[in-house]
Design a protein around this motif. Structure first.
Motif, PDB file in Angstrom:
ATOM      1  N   VAL A  74       0.793  -1.095   0.098  1.00  0.00           N
ATOM      2  CA  VAL A  74       0.314   0.026  -0.008  1.00  0.00           C
ATOM      3  C   VAL A  74       0.900   1.294  -0.100  1.00  0.00           C
ATOM      4  N   VAL A  75       0.724   1.995  -1.013  1.00  0.00           N
ATOM      5  CA  VAL A  75       1.555   3.173  -1.181  1.00  0.00           C
ATOM      6  C   VAL A  75       0.889   4.493  -1.686  1.00  0.00           C
ATOM      7  N   ALA A  76       1.213   5.619  -0.891  1.00  0.00           N
ATOM      8  CA  ALA A  76       0.629   7.045  -1.490  1.00  0.00           C
ATOM      9  C   ALA A  76       1.458   7.329  -2.589  1.00  0.00           C
ATOM     10  N   ILE A  77       0.724   7.756  -3.841  1.00  0.00           N
ATOM     11  CA  ILE A  77       1.406   8.027  -4.881  1.00  0.00           C
ATOM     12  C   ILE A  77       1.138   9.522  -5.286  1.00  0.00           C
ATOM     13  N   ASP A  78       0.317  10.059  -4.574  1.00  0.00           N
ATOM     14  CA  ASP A  78       0.063  11.440  -5.023  1.00  0.00           C
ATOM     15  C   ASP A  78      -0.397  12.050  -3.590  1.00  0.00           C
ATOM     16  N   ALA A  79      -0.079  13.499  -3.219  1.00  0.00           N
ATOM     17  CA  ALA A  79      -0.283  14.014  -2.119  1.00  0.00           C
ATOM     18  C   ALA A  79      -0.860  15.362  -2.121  1.00  0.00           C
ATOM     19  N   LYS A  80      -1.725  15.847  -1.655  1.00  0.00           N
ATOM     20  CA  LYS A  80      -2.148  17.127  -1.672  1.00  0.00           C
ATOM     21  C   LYS A  80      -2.720  17.705  -0.465  1.00  0.00           C
ATOM     22  N   MET A  81      -2.376  19.095  -0.026  1.00  0.00           N
ATOM     23  CA  MET A  81      -2.857  19.530   1.100  1.00  0.00           C
ATOM     24  C   MET A  81      -3.118  21.075   0.894  1.00  0.00           C
ATOM     25  N   ASN A  82      -4.143  21.494   1.649  1.00  0.00           N
ATOM     26  CA  ASN A  82      -4.282  23.068   1.903  1.00  0.00           C
ATOM     27  C   ASN A  82      -4.305  23.493   3.010  1.00  0.00           C
ATOM     28  N   PHE A  83      -3.993  24.476   3.342  1.00  0.00           N
ATOM     29  CA  PHE A  83      -4.029  25.023   4.709  1.00  0.00           C
ATOM     30  C   PHE A  83      -4.753  26.250   5.120  1.00  0.00           C
ATOM     31  N   ASP A  84      -5.008  26.492   6.305  1.00  0.00           N
ATOM     32  CA  ASP A  84      -5.903  27.541   6.888  1.00  0.00           C
ATOM     33  C   ASP A  84      -5.051  28.591   6.967  1.00  0.00           C
ATOM     34  N   ASP A  85      -5.326  29.625   6.287  1.00  0.00           N
ATOM     35  CA  ASP A  85      -4.326  30.817   6.129  1.00  0.00           C
ATOM     36  C   ASP A  85      -4.375  31.365   7.534  1.00  0.00           C
ATOM     37  N   ASN A  86      -5.385  31.234   8.331  1.00  0.00           N
ATOM     38  CA  ASN A  86      -5.660  32.185   9.466  1.00  0.00           C
ATOM     39  C   ASN A  86      -4.839  31.254  10.582  1.00  0.00           C
ATOM     40  N   ALA A  87      -4.192  30.261  10.325  1.00  0.00           N
ATOM     41  CA  ALA A  87      -3.415  29.471  11.147  1.00  0.00           C
ATOM     42  C   ALA A  87      -2.063  29.767  10.876  1.00  0.00           C
ATOM     43  N   LEU A  88      -1.406  30.304   9.714  1.00  0.00           N
ATOM     44  CA  LEU A  88      -0.082  30.130   9.440  1.00  0.00           C
ATOM     45  C   LEU A  88       0.874  30.966  10.301  1.00  0.00           C
ATOM     46  N   TYR A  89       0.267  31.687  11.150  1.00  0.00           N
ATOM     47  CA  TYR A  89       1.145  32.608  12.095  1.00  0.00           C
ATOM     48  C   TYR A  89       1.591  31.254  13.079  1.00  0.00           C
ATOM     49  N   ARG A  90       1.172  30.253  13.312  1.00  0.00           N
ATOM     50  CA  ARG A  90       1.845  29.294  14.105  1.00  0.00           C
ATOM     51  C   ARG A  90       2.256  28.006  13.319  1.00  0.00           C
ATOM     52  N   GLN A  91       2.441  28.223  11.985  1.00  0.00           N
ATOM     53  CA  GLN A  91       2.833  27.081  11.164  1.00  0.00           C
ATOM     54  C   GLN A  91       4.018  27.871  10.201  1.00  0.00           C
ATOM     55  N   LYS A  92       4.988  28.321  10.891  1.00  0.00           N
ATOM     56  CA  LYS A  92       5.806  29.054  10.252  1.00  0.00           C
ATOM     57  C   LYS A  92       6.417  28.382   8.887  1.00  0.00           C
ATOM     58  N   GLU A  93       6.846  27.058   9.187  1.00  0.00           N
ATOM     59  CA  GLU A  93       7.491  26.278   7.950  1.00  0.00           C
ATOM     60  C   GLU A  93       6.632  26.508   6.627  1.00  0.00           C
TER      61      GLU A  93
END
Ligand code: GDP
Ligand code: MN
Length: 386
Positions: free
Chosen positions: A201-220
């Motif tokens: 079992v393997v992941a061959i694609d990966a997609k993520m979107n993030f909450d802009d309002n949380a970016l202050y604590r997700q510096k990376e």
């Protein structure tokens, strides 16, 4: 905020989610070198902030390094949904037996996280969702409690995936949930999650979107922001300067004000007066001289801006400080365009004195409508004389 597949793979792998090995390349030569190193069939994948790359011709298998070079020459530079491909991922190709869909997203109505699993994964998942929604299993997870083992089992058994792989699939679900929560994601998706011909079992694609309002604590993650699908170059720069700015390319009137409602109204009124707003810029509730200066510089970056209308209501904001900010920055502006200013409220008499005593071509008006008409008139006059 969107990120690329290769970035999402990296984040997911930190949470223990295995993906097939892949490396990033920017030229066909680099692609060939990576393919040589891998030494087997590779898949060359366009990296753009858009889904449906496979259907658009942005994902292609290559049997050898030469073929990888050729395929990459076609994919690099191509456009997918209006975005130009400048990078590709070269991955060790997998022998696919079956394609599943696994994802987490937010269910705002239910205030929950929703787990989505389907045995009918792959490039046609939207079609599956539209015509045979019963093939897609959705389970609402209470984020205050976290995902429970029974919920994972329920998803696995309801979705029709190969239950001899239940343990491995459950582990992907568990880890992807942790990844989704810990990164303040709005969406985390593996499509396809594959069972290989060898039974892995393997992941061959990966997609993520993030909450802009949380970016202050997700510096990376915040550092992965790029101009492109969501923000253009002007917006990225303004964001880095801490401004609340939205660019409307093609407009000729720069707009600044304090408070989102006032700024939007100002845009409407300028439109009614016959102008076209080039931007939205909100100084915020307590505009300062420094904030006003940064804002004017940002608004003027787009050469299409032929005039600026500043509309400030002084409640907490002291309009004299705003006026002083405008006067102080005026000489530093790279381009001189007509500036019309409406300031009302706290210390407006003083503000008016500062502006009128400045001997700069700053036009003071005492209503929003007068200001909108004035800026349009001045811009049209300049255009006619040019
Ligand atoms: P997307 O179309 O943007 O979602 O891109 P994907 O990464 O999901 O790739 C699209 C399709 O290409 C997948 O559904 C697979 O069918 C196919 N594909 C991707 N990687 C491989 C691979 O390693 N081997 C094989 N045989 N097919 C692949
Ligand atoms: Mn996909």
């Amino acid at each position: 905020m969107k990120i690329h597949e290769y970035q999402a793979r990296e984040i997911m792998s930190k949470f223990g989610i295995p993906t097939n090995h892949g490396e990033l390349a920017r030229t066909p030569e680099e692609v060939r070198a990576i393919a040589e190193k891998i030494g087997r069939m590779v898949v060359v994948k366009a990296q753009v902030h858009a889904g449906g790359r496979g259907k658009a011709g942005g994902v292609k298998l290559a049997k050898n390094p030469e073929e990888a070079f050729e395929v990459a020459s076609k994919i690099l530079g191509m456009e997918i949904k209006g975005l130009t491909v400048d990078r590709v991922l070269v991955a060790d190709a997998v022998d696919i037996e079956t394609e599943y869909y696994l994802g987490f997203t937010l269910n705002r109505e239910d205030k929950s996280v929703v787990l989505i699993l389907s045995a009918a994964g792959g490039v046609d998942i939207e079609e599956v969702a539209a015509s045979t929604p019963e093939k897609i299993t959705k389970i609402n997870i209470d984020p205050t409690v976290g995902i429970q083992d029974y919920e994972i089992r329920q998803a696995v058994y309801m979705s029709g995936v190969d239950t001899t792989k239940a343990r491995a699939i459950a582990s992907f679900i568990d880890k992807l949930y942790d990844c989704f929560m810990a990164t303040d994601a709005e969406m985390a998706e593996i499509n396809p999650l594959v069972i290989t011909k060898q039974g892995e079992v393997v992941a061959i694609d990966a997609k993520m979107n993030f909450d802009d309002n949380a970016l202050y604590r997700q510096k990376e993650i915040a550092g992965l922001r790029e101009a492109g699908s969501e923000l253009d170059e002007y917006e990225v720069q303004a964001m880095e300067e801490g401004l609340t700015y939205v660019h409307l390319p093609g407009g000729n009137v720069g707009i600044c004000g304090n408070g989102a409602g006032l700024v939007m109204t100002t845009m409407d009124v300028v439109k009614r007066a016959g102008g076209t707003p080039n931007n939205f810029l909100d100084f915020g509730g307590s505009a300062t001289a420094e904030g006003v200066q940064k804002a004017l510089i940002a608004v003027l970056r787009d050469p299409d801006v032929k005039g600026i209308f500043i509309n400030v209501f002084g409640g907490i904001t002291r309009t004299d400080l705003v006026a002083q900010g405008i006067v102080d920055v005026y000489d530093k502006l790279e381009r001189k365009v007509p500036i019309v200013i409406r300031l009302t409220g706290t210390r407006e008499e003083l503000a008016k004195e500062i502006l009128e005593g400045s001997n700069k071509p700053l036009v003071f008006v005492d209503s929003m409508w007068a200001g909108a008409q004035k800026i349009v008139e001045l811009i049209n006059a300049e255009a006619a004389s040019a």
